[in-house]
Design an enzyme around this catalytic site. Structure first.
Site, PDB file in Angstrom:
ATOM      1  N   ASP A  64      68.811   3.764  51.220  1.00  0.00           N
ATOM      2  CA  ASP A  64      68.743   5.222  51.189  1.00  0.00           C
ATOM      3  C   ASP A  64      68.037   5.728  49.935  1.00  0.00           C
ATOM      4  O   ASP A  64      67.671   6.894  49.874  1.00  0.00           O
ATOM      5  CB  ASP A  64      70.150   5.828  51.317  1.00  0.00           C
ATOM      6  N   PHE A  65      67.801   4.855  48.943  1.00  0.00           N
ATOM      7  CA  PHE A  65      67.023   5.321  47.785  1.00  0.00           C
ATOM      8  C   PHE A  65      65.521   5.217  48.037  1.00  0.00           C
ATOM      9  O   PHE A  65      64.721   5.585  47.191  1.00  0.00           O
ATOM     10  CB  PHE A  65      67.455   4.671  46.463  1.00  0.00           C
ATOM     11  N   TYR A  66      65.107   4.785  49.227  1.00  0.00           N
ATOM     12  CA  TYR A  66      63.694   4.840  49.608  1.00  0.00           C
ATOM     13  C   TYR A  66      63.410   6.247  50.122  1.00  0.00           C
ATOM     14  O   TYR A  66      63.886   6.658  51.162  1.00  0.00           O
ATOM     15  CB  TYR A  66      63.373   3.834  50.712  1.00  0.00           C
ATOM     16  N   GLY A  67      62.646   6.982  49.368  1.00  0.00           N
ATOM     17  CA  GLY A  67      62.270   8.320  49.814  1.00  0.00           C
ATOM     18  C   GLY A  67      62.598   9.422  48.821  1.00  0.00           C
ATOM     19  O   GLY A  67      61.733  10.174  48.494  1.00  0.00           O
ATOM     20  N   LYS A  91      70.592  -1.535  51.007  1.00  0.00           N
ATOM     21  CA  LYS A  91      70.915  -1.868  49.623  1.00  0.00           C
ATOM     22  C   LYS A  91      71.471  -0.647  48.913  1.00  0.00           C
ATOM     23  O   LYS A  91      71.056   0.474  49.188  1.00  0.00           O
ATOM     24  CB  LYS A  91      69.660  -2.331  48.876  1.00  0.00           C
TER      25      LYS A  91
END
Length: 197
Positions: A64-67, A91
């Protein structure tokens, strides 16, 4: 459409009945440039995810930290409700700053928030596999007991099915295994010629 091919064969996650093809789909680049914000073409990003599954991919690596949040929202838009044989591995352990920086988020409170963000943005009640991603450019020694215990507690609450590790040392794997089963380890493969992610 290209015929499905199982290049590299399959393997079963340790101690589980989850069988994955060795080649999965890494969703990091679905977001915009620098893994920040939305992609230039949202329809194309959705189509890429759908095509990966159509080609026989049965596991997706994401976070969820992609973006941030964008990549998981694209996966949800493309595939929800998810195919029964699909395993999504995510992750936790980092957040993105307002300036697009990558920052550690290793406290139990931050890890719990990350799990809830993943649940919400993927649109699921339970996450298949959550990897604790240790902060840093490469594995470095240090205890992960507090962090892994927090994830194990969320597993006991039914929010996570399986636990894994990312960017860790052999000693950290053993420390985690004393707390809860570890089904996978995701480390960068380094050779004398460079590195492969």
């Amino acid at each position: 459409m290209i015929a499905q091919v199982n290049l590299g064969g399959s393997f079963t996650l340790a101690g589980t009945s989850v069988t994955l093809k060795r080649i999965g789909y890494g969703a990091m680049q679905l977001a915009g440039s620098g893994v920040w914000g939305p992609p230039r073409d949202m329809d194309a990003a959705v189509a890429v995810v759908r095509e990966a599954i159509a080609l026989g991919i049965n596991h997706i690596d994401t976070s969820d930290f992609y973006g941030p949040h964008i990549t998981n929202q694209i996966i949800r838009q493309a595939l929800h409700p998810y195919p029964e044989n699909l395993t999504i591995v995510t992750k936790v352990g980092a957040v993105r700053g307002a300036d697009a920086s990558w920052n550690p988020a290793q406290s139990p409170t931050e890890l719990r928030q990350a799990v809830h963000d993943n649940l919400s943005n993927l649109g699921v009640d339970v996450l298949h596999v959550v990897n604790l991603r240790r902060w840093g450019d490469g594995p470095s020694e240090g205890s992960i007991a507090e962090q892994f215990t927090a994830l194990a507690e969320m597993q006991q609450q039914g929010l996570i099915r399986h636990l894994g590790l990312s960017n860790v040392t052999a000693a950290q794997v053993e420390e985690a295994r004393a707390i809860a089963p570890v089904v996978c380890v995701q480390n960068q493969y380094r050779t004398h010629l460079g590195s492969i992610k």
